[in-house]
Design a protein around this motif. Structure first.
Motif: not given
Ligand code: PLP
Length: 403
Positions: A93-95, A98-100, A122-125, A191-195, A220-222
């Protein structure tokens, strides 16, 4: 002209959607194409490309009654994995989820260190902290804005377990160098591919290099699903564990063998995602076309233009310029002047992660000079697919006047 089908692909057809959708936005359809910009008529910094196909797809799901997880999610996962060239993909349900959930599935926990770039969202960290581990911030390259491989080496300790590389602004990080470091030191690469949906490094899609690739589908993403995220991986065991984690730790119905979350994607989101995936290459091409125009026509002095490495296929999630010191204009003043001229701009990102109030107390002594300089000199210009060449020209003339 790109032809517009009447509806979306039917159920059961899991083939990768071909690029047959129009990328004209319903929302932007009535927008006048003539200048006359100002505070009442802005060129927005981001705008999702939502057309009749997405509306039809959502309607189809709502009518079907299968609102939560269902066949659209399964199909979206298959199509997304195929697009990225990985064996598996797990929708959520979110990027951030996905990371978490990736960090959690890989066993990151208290006492473990995860290396992240200092200059990212911020979400990367924060996801590292959600999993209980500690983010370690390293500096970035001043041309690409991506993580510096040499800086990773300086921060590896016996506690380091993983590196999260971010393909910032749509440009792949130095995958070759970072992968080598991870291999040499027994670290997991995420890999953080969010962008960077659809971005390629040496011809191969991002999301297919690390143990896992984490995507976001925020508007806002691609590409978007409204809110949403995806993890790509070649490891079926990791995919299985992720499926469990995002669904209450359930292995069979109502039997739970780990503490999980509710991070599931809905059928409604997946229906939007399938249409958007079909448009992704066309939308990215529009971003690249706009970026090429801006690169060619923006003034060559006073501002620094984006750099694209030769091995990179950059998908321009953001088009980021640097305000040079000799220009003598602050980010705030530049943004205000652009606003008055009807051009919305943004700063990605104004505070380096190690200086964020939530992390600052724990990272005394961290120094990331490039990240610090970038935070007070970068500025993102509109580059999204709905911008016309006329609007690109307008942006260039306005910036030339200011500079
Ligand atoms: C957007 C973004 C995320 C988080 O994605 P959400 O879907 O908003 O949770 C993570 N990392 C980066 C680099 C992002 O840009």
């Amino acid at each position: 002209m790109i032809s517009v089908p009447r509806g979306i692909r039917r159920r059961g057809e899991s083939r990768l959607p071909r690029r047959t959708y129009s990328i004209r936005s319903v929302r932007g359809a009535g927008k006048p194409d003539v200048p006359g910009y100002g505070v009442d008529h802005m060129i927005p910094i981001a705008q999702p490309v939502i057309g009749q196909e997405e509306i039809n797809a959502v309607q189809e799901v709502i009518t079907s009654g299968m609102l939560a997880r269902g066949s659209y999610v399964d199909q979206f996962e298959q199509e997304f994995a195929q697009y990225c060239g990985t064996k598996c993909a797990v929708a959520m349900n979110s990027g951030t989820a996905a990371l978490h959930s990736t960090l959690y599935a890989l066993g990151m926990a208290q006492g473990d260190e995860v290396i992240v770039p200092d200059f990212t969202f911020i979400a990367t960290a924060s996801s590292v902290r959600m999993a209980g581990a500690t983010p370690v911030f390293v500096d970035i390259n001043e041309k690409s804005y991506n993580i510096q491989p040499e800086a990773i080496l300086e921060h590896i300790t016996p506690k380091t377990r993983a590196v999260i590389g971010v393909h910032l602004y749509g440009q792949p990080f130095d995958v070759r160098a970072v992968s080598e470091i991870c291999e040499d030191h027994g670290l997991v690469l995420i890999e953080d591919c969010a962008q960077a949906h659809g971005a390629r490094y040496e011809g191969r899609k991002v999301g297919s290099f690390g143990t896992a690739g984490c995507f976001s589908f925020y508007p806002t993403k691609n590409m978007t699903t409204s809110e949403g995220g995806m993890v790509t991986t070649d490891d079926p065991h990791l995919a299985m564990k992720l499926r469990k984690i995002i669904d209450h730790g359930q292995d069979i119905k109502y039997r739970h063998d780990l503490i999980g979350f509710n991070f599931r994607m809905t059928n409604i989101e997946a229906a939007i995602g399938r249409v958007q995936l079909g448009k992704l290459d066309a939308m990215n091409e529009r971003r690249q076309k706009n970026a090429a125009y801006l690169l060619q026509h923006l003034p060559a002095s006073g501002i620094g233009l984006p750099y694209c490495a030769p091995q990179s296929h950059h998908v321009y999630h953001q088009f980021v310029i640097r305000l040079e010191e000799k220009l003598g204009i602050s980010q705030d003043d530049f943004m205000r002047m652009m606003h008055e001229r009807g051009i919305q701009t943004a700063i990605h990102y104004p505070i380096p992660l190690h200086k964020q109030p939530v992390f600052a107390h724990a990272v005394n002594g961290t120094r990331c000079p490039v990240s610090e300089t970038c935070a007070c000199s970068v500025l993102s210009l509109p580059v999204h697919p709905s911008i016309s060449e006329q609007e690109c020209r307008y942006i260039c003339t306005q910036i030339s006047e200011v500079v």
